[in-house]
Design an enzyme around this catalytic site. Structure first.
Site, PDB file in Angstrom:
ATOM      1  N   TYR A  39       0.858  -1.186   0.000  1.00 31.98           N
ATOM      2  CA  TYR A  39       0.000   0.000   0.000  1.00 31.98           C
ATOM      3  C   TYR A  39       0.884   1.223   0.000  1.00 31.98           C
ATOM      4  CZ  TYR A  39      -3.541   3.373   1.553  1.00 31.98           C
ATOM      5  OH  TYR A  39      -4.384   4.459   1.664  1.00 31.98           O
TER       6      TYR A  39
ATOM      7  N   LYS B 100       3.980   9.243   8.703  1.00 34.94           N
ATOM      8  CA  LYS B 100       3.711   8.650  10.015  1.00 34.94           C
ATOM      9  C   LYS B 100       4.650   9.182  11.107  1.00 34.94           C
ATOM     10  CE  LYS B 100       0.817   5.025   8.272  1.00 34.94           C
ATOM     11  NZ  LYS B 100       0.941   4.380   6.971  1.00 34.94           N
TER      12      LYS B 100
ATOM     13  N   ASP C 235       9.419   2.981  -0.175  1.00 38.49           N
ATOM     14  CA  ASP C 235       8.377   3.628   0.625  1.00 38.49           C
ATOM     15  C   ASP C 235       8.612   3.283   2.104  1.00 38.49           C
ATOM     16  OD1 ASP C 235       6.116   4.568   1.865  1.00 38.49           O
ATOM     17  OD2 ASP C 235       4.693   3.633   0.462  1.00 38.49           O
TER      18      ASP C 235
END
Ligand SMILES: *Cc1c(COP(=O)(O)O)cnc(C)c1O
Length: 447
Positions: free
Chosen positions: A148, A276, A243
């Protein structure tokens, strides 16, 4: 058996929320659709705990899906946010805090000379892909099924099989043309990557992969997998985008790339995305890489990218204050806590004879209700996810908040001390029994 309504205030808010917001939530997983029942509306958080609007306290094993690496409302971070806010919230000009946050990120990650700050992980991956296309002059992107990267149109494509195939869109609203630019392959399958490049190599701008896959449950890259991606991409003049939105500044001071470097990796990604933890719970994210590539970004170069609130001074202060607390000692403690929680859960399930695997990637972990840790998305989906539903609800009733889906990583924080873990220890035996007694239709029993 049906379960009693334990959350009247949450139920009332959920009903009101559904009237004014699709599905009553602002991000789908929060709606508890995978596990059934009423999502808990949280009123506050302190350290490792959350308190819902009905006044019930939970040990938090989600930590806002990763950002709250120090626990909730850490006093130093609260102070930094308050001090920043006193000076104003947004100016639409550069500020010192952005430079400090960028310097901190660049100092932690060797592969990154320059970063651009954005407001969400989705923006970071979207912009990194645009930059990769602008830099290479090519259009196609390789991604892996089950990885994702936020809700970027072209990255919401995931093929149904492990074959090298052009993807169909995963969702209405993403056009076939967008999905057609995406090649979806099975995670951990180097041969599939070789084959895709052999066929389309001169059209491929980038390979994007989670540093360690953790959005299909935790599925670590096989030894050498990320390095092979770098080798193949570079052989064909494509870029590798790692990522680290979830892993960055959580699994180590320098993220997953630091763990690979410690293990002797001799390759380097071209672009890296963050989010995050680097925002500490406020909206801040980033993408970065070699200066040679980053200099193609406006205003230094021709690839356009912008944001009214990008580098927001309050978010930057929160992110920087969080990272300043993330010392080598903090990471050692986080590793120990994650390891202990994983073992406690696995032991409790083992005691009840529940077939399961504890899957780990650094200090990220999740439980699969299957015999073996999966290597890819197809294998990940073979688990008895309905056992997770029973396990989840038993823990919820006993004051432990797990991700409301069997396909998410679990998160701990530096605030998860022995007292906090005691709550888990006392709740686990009943939850393991519930998992053992579960049946495939169990989600229907929760209201
Ligand atoms: C969470 C996540 C994103 C998306 O970040 P948002 O801030 O939710 O847009 C992207 N990539 C990975 C690996 C993530 O875990």
């Amino acid at each position: 058996m049906t379960y009693p309504d334990l959350a009247p205030e949450s139920q009332a808010l959920f009903a009101r929320g559904r009237a004014v917001t699709p599905g009553g939530v602002n991000s789908p997983v929060r709606a508890f659709k995978a596990v059934g029942g009423t999502p808990r509306f949280m009123a506050s958080g302190h350290g490792p705990y959350l308190v819902d609007v009905d006044g019930r306290e939970y040990l938090d094993l989600v930590c806002s899906w990763g950002p709250m690496v120090l626990g909730h409302a850490h006093p130093t971070v609260v102070d930094a946010i308050q001090r920043a806010a006193t000076h104003g919230f947004s100016f639409g000009t550069p500020t010192a805090g952005e430079v400090l946050l960028a310097e901190e990120i660049v100092s932690r990650v060797d592969a990154v000379d320059q970063v651009r700050l954005v407001s969400s992980g989705t923006e970071a991956t979207m912009s990194a892909i645009r930059l990769a296309r602008g830099f290479t002059g090519r259009s196609k992107v390789v991604k892996f099924a089950g990885c994702y990267h936020g809700h970027v149109d072209s990255l919401l494509a995931a093929a149904g099989s492990g074959l090298a195939t052009f993807a169909l869109p995963d969702t209405p609203g993403v056009t076939g043309a967008q999905a057609h630019e995406t090649i979806v392959l099975a995670y951990n399958d180097v041969a599939a990557v070789e084959a895709a490049f052999a066929e389309h190599g001169s059209d491929i701008a980038a390979v994007i992969t989670e540093a360690a896959a953790a959005n299909m449950g935790v599925v670590a890259p096989r030894d050498g997998f990320n390095g092979e991606l770098a080798r193949i991409a570079h052989e064909y003049g494509a870029l590798l985008v790692i990522d680290e939105v979830m892993t960055g500044f959580r699994v180590a001071r320098g993220g997953w790339l630091e763990l690979e470097n410690r293990a002797g990796a001799d390759w380097s990604p071209d672009l890296v995305t963050f989010g995050k933890v680097m925002g500490g719970g406020l909206p801040a994210a980033a993408f970065g890489g070699r200066a040679e590539i980053m200099s193609h970004l406006a205003p230094a170069g021709p690839v356009y990218q912008a944001g009214t609130l990008a580098g927001n001074p309050v978010a930057a202060a929160c992110g920087l204050a969080t990272l300043m607390q993330c010392s080598p000692e903090m990471y050692e403690a986080l590793d120990r806590t994650a390891d202990r929680v994983g073992r406690l859960v696995s032991d409790a399930l083992g005691d009840e004879g529940v077939v399961h695997t504890l899957a780990t990637a650094g200090n990220l972990f999740s439980i699969f209700f299957s015999e073996q840790a999966p290597d890819n998305y197809d294998q990940a989906r073979e688990q008895e996810a309905w056992r997770y539903t029973a396990f989840f609800h038993s823990l919820l009733d006993n004051g432990v908040y797990l991700p409301p889906s069997a396909y998410e990583a679990w998160f701990v924080s530096a605030a998860h001390d022995d007292n906090a873990l005691d709550r888990l220890v006392s709740a686990l035996p009943a939850a393991a029994k519930a998992a053992a007694a579960a049946h495939p239709d169990i989600a229907k029993e929760f209201v």
